[in-house]
Structure formats: C-alpha cells, structure tokens
Scaffold this active site. Structure first.
Site, mmCIF file in Angstrom:
data_model
loop_
_atom_site.group_PDB
_atom_site.id
_atom_site.type_symbol
_atom_site.label_atom_id
_atom_site.label_comp_id
_atom_site.label_asym_id
_atom_site.label_seq_id
_atom_site.Cartn_x
_atom_site.Cartn_y
_atom_site.Cartn_z
ATOM 1 N N CYS A 244 -0.287 4.740 -6.138
ATOM 2 C CA CYS A 244 -0.190 6.121 -5.665
ATOM 3 C C CYS A 244 -0.988 7.081 -6.541
ATOM 4 O O CYS A 244 -1.373 6.764 -7.660
ATOM 5 C CB CYS A 244 1.268 6.551 -5.552
ATOM 6 S SG CYS A 244 1.986 7.058 -7.095
ATOM 7 N N CYS B 56 -0.187 9.710 -8.144
ATOM 8 C CA CYS B 56 0.343 10.174 -9.438
ATOM 9 C C CYS B 56 0.207 9.103 -10.513
ATOM 10 O O CYS B 56 0.233 9.418 -11.698
ATOM 11 C CB CYS B 56 1.769 10.700 -9.326
ATOM 12 S SG CYS B 56 2.961 9.609 -8.606
#
Lengths: 140, 90
Positions: A48, A50
């Site tokens: 992902c 992040c």
C-alpha cells in the site's frame, strides 16, 4: 491474491539492502532470533501507499539516525507471504492485524507496536521519530 | 496525506472513527464518504456500554492497538453520523 513477484521485488529490497532478514516461510519466522533474544524489529511490509511513502522510509530513517538500534531486523510481506505473516502475527495475538506495521521485541516480549493507523497520513520523519523513541527506550 | 485514488474522498485509505448519534461507533478504513453514506472497509463496531466499555474507552484502546475487524465492508447512513475522525489523530 498474491501480487506479481516482479512488482514486489523493489519493495522487499528497500528493507533487505538495509539489513532486514526476509522471513518468507513459517520456518524462517520460527528461526528468526529477533523475537527471542535481545531486541528485534519486525516490519510487516505491504504494497500500500503508506508502506511506500511513510513506513519503509520511516524505518530506514530511524535506523540511520538512531544510536540505539535493534539487534535483529526482520520483515514479512503481508498479502504475499501469507503463511509467514500469519506466523509472525501469532507472536503478538493480542494485537489486531494491520499492515504496514512494526513490532519491537525485547527478550521475547513485545515492547512496542506501531500499527497502520499510526503510519498512514503522517510523514516518514514522524514515523521515524516514534521508532527512534522506542529504540532509545528499549535498545539502549 | 491519504492514498491517491481519483474521485475518492480525501480520507480514502485512512483508518477512521465514525461516531453516530446512537449507541454505535465504528472503526474502519475509509473507502469513501458520499453525500448520503460512508463506506468503510475492515470494520469493527462497538455499542456504547457493551462489556462495560464506553465509546470513549473503546476509541482509546483502538487508538493504541487498532481493531479486530467484524465486517469486511460496511455502509453507514450519513444521517446517523455525528463525527468522522482519523484514528491516528485520536
């Protein structure tokens, strides 16, 4: 569904070139000393945004800037190395699963955990600050 | 800073606390916030006072460790929503 390994390679290497031992199997997790002896940092990596923008850069920054460091560095890849990730999460069953996330062990005990929601929406520097504080407290 | 999926609300991908005017409070990853509903993924729900735990106590614990999801996906009617906060900023 697992991702193409070619796509994940740079995400894995970002940590392995910094000294993280990649735990791809249940046996790898069991053999890793970081959750038994001294201090160990386990990074639960993920695809992902992040993880790319905050988690991996944050942990690398923390290791670069901190005098106190964990003795052992390990990483599992959530969503890809699923059995290894499940085994690693079994080391702290009281903590809800999240990825990316980071777990710091000392002498076999979980002493610090940085869940996904403390990574997302922050900067790599802020993540690094949290980790450095934990390293200073537990790895000195 | 969230993830950047075009057309989604700025909280897309961020773990949020959705409090309601009623007893329920939700923690989950925001998929989108629309005019009439909030779409959440990997969601836990708590009811005020269940297990002797108030909404505030539940959120405090969730902010420390996260939550075990009860639902993969949940839709909350906007008319029920009292507030939406980032769990990481609680």
């Amino acid at each position: 569904m697992p991702y193409p390994e070619l796509m994940l390679k740079p995400m894995r290497q970002e940590l392995t070139v910094a000294g993280f031992h990649e735990l791809k199997t249940v046996e790898d997790v069991d053999a890793w000393d970081g959750h038994r002896n001294a201090t160990g940092l386990l990074v639960i990596n993920s695809v992902c945004g992040c993880a790319a923008g905050m988690a991996r850069p944050g942990v690398l920054l923390a290791l670069d800037n901190s005098e106190a460091k964990p003795a052992y560095l390990g990483t599992v890849f959530a969503g890809q190395d699923q059995e290894a990730t499940a085994r690693a999460r079994g080391l702290f069953p009281q903590v809800p699963p999240s990825s990316p996330s980071m777990a710091l062990f000392k002498d076999g005990e979980l002493v610090f955990f940085l869940p996904r929601h403390r990574i997302e929406g922050r900067t790599a520097e802020q993540v690094a600050d949290d980790l450095q504080d934990a390293f200073t407290e537990h790895c000195g | 800073m969230g993830t950047f999926h075009q057309g989604k609300h700025e909280l897309h991908g961020i773990t949020v606390v959705v409090d309601t005017h009623g007893e329920e409070i939700y923690v989950g990853r925001c998929d989108d916030i629309l005019e009439d509903r909030v779409l959440l993924l990997d969601v836990d729900v708590h009811r005020d006072g269940v297990d002797g735990t108030s909404k505030d106590e539940y959120v405090k614990k969730a902010s420390q460790w996260g939550v075990f999801k009860k639902h993969d996906r949940l839709v909350v009617d906007r008319s029920q929503v009292a507030s939406i906060r980032r769990l990481g900023k609680v």
